[in-house]
Design an enzyme around this catalytic site. Structure first.
Site, PDB file in Angstrom:
ATOM      1  CG  ASP A  89      -1.955  -1.080   1.235  1.00 21.52           C
ATOM      2  OD1 ASP A  89      -1.699  -2.150   0.639  1.00 21.52           O
ATOM      3  OD2 ASP A  89      -3.017  -0.882   1.838  1.00 21.52           O
ATOM      4  CE  LYS A 109      -5.239   1.993   2.692  1.00 23.52           C
ATOM      5  NZ  LYS A 109      -4.071   1.298   3.296  1.00 23.52           N
ATOM      6  CE  LYS A 144      -6.791  -1.402   2.839  1.00 21.62           C
ATOM      7  NZ  LYS A 144      -5.436  -1.922   3.111  1.00 21.62           N
TER       8      LYS A 144
END
Length: 303
Positions: free
Chosen positions: A157, A220, A256
């Site tokens: 991430d 995300k 996400k």
């Protein structure tokens, strides 16, 4: 019709993940009706209230969670306990498990060793590349990603450069994500937009599009460290970009939300959003995750 179909097919085949400023500007030249988005998000929240009454929906929700600890005092013992909990959160129901654990790079090797000792396989996610600020040299970001993957992370991430985004330098955002995608190797790349710092919905769309063009496997919302983290409003805009990309290319990018998602109804609001905007195909851990630390507790209470 016979002449239109080959033309469209050719367009899809030729539409590559590249950054051309004129093409980018054309794609992101759009407005978002905040009242229309508000009506949609209210509908998602109402749907979530009904879903929360169904234990089967709560069980599915657990399966989307990236169970996360990102504290300065994280230890080997803490992340090992996190892994055990993520793998078997409901002892009487061994088929239920979270999607992944998410930890800092320094703790990835601990997670990997613990999984190896237990003989179990599980997704290991880690924040890297100058998380959470992104204010690091690109070469150090690349090195951190490479080292974290070498330690055993299967998902990375990263966070975009908000400085470049706020200066409307989307080519730099694209180039950095592209370089970090390459550094991931076989690991999946989840690109954090830090939407709470992007100021406008059009910036959220631009950040989404630049990140998708650069090859992100997921986009995300947040690091969880901003003053404003995941909201249904920005999620709607991001999923609009994912839907547009799928329409153009046939390729699916994951989504996400992360940061501040605590209650079952909050989590299920994002499930309702995904179902209504992207479709049932996206309701799988391979395309939908929720980054959370306390959501699991509330799911277990609901069950």
């Amino acid at each position: 019709m016979a002449t239109i179909v080959p033309t469209l097919f050719s367009f899809f085949q030729d539409y590559k993940q590249r950054f051309v400023q004129s093409e980018f500007d054309k794609e992101v030249s759009r407005d978002f009706d905040t009242q229309d988005i508000a009506e949609h998000t209210t509908a998602f929240e109402n749907e979530a209230k009904q879903m929360a009454k169904q234990p089967s929906e709560v069980r599915k929700l657990i399966g989307y969670i990236d169970l996360t600890t990102l504290a300065g005092d994280d230890t080997k013992d803490r992340v090992e306990a996190l892994v055990d909990r993520a793998i078997n959160p409901v002892p009487q129901e061994p088929n239920i498990h979270c999607a992944a654990v998410c930890v800092y790079p320094q703790r990835v090797a601990d997670v990997k060793r613990h999984l190896s000792a237990s003989g179990k396989k599980f997704n290991i996610a880690s924040v890297a590349a100058g998380f959470p600020s992104g204010q690091y040299h690109l070469q150090s970001k690349i090195l951190e990603v490479e080292l974290t993957v070498a330690d055993g992370a299967t998902e990375i991430d990263i966070v975009i450069s908000r400085a470049a985004a706020l200066e409307d330098d989307w080519k730099t955002v694209y180039n950095e994500v592209l370089a970090l995608k390459k550094a991931c190797g076989s690991a999946h790349l989840k690109t954090i937009l830090a939407t709470g710092e992007l100021k406008t919905l059009i910036n959220v769309y631009k950040a989404s599009w630049a990140s998708i063009l650069a090859g992100s496997d997921f986009i995300k919302t947040s690091t969880g460290k901003e003053n404003v983290n995941a909201t249904l409003e920005v999620a709607y805009v991001m999923c609009t970009a994912i839907k547009r990309w799928h329409q153009l290319t046939g390729k699916k990018v994951g989504f996400k939300p992360a940061g501040g998602i605590k209650t079952v109804e909050e989590g299920l609001s994002y499930v309702a959003l995904i179902k209504n905007v992207l479709g049932q195909d996206w309701l799988t851990p391979s395309l939908f995750r929720i980054g959370a630390s306390s959501l699991l507790d509330n799911c277990l209470k609901a069950l």
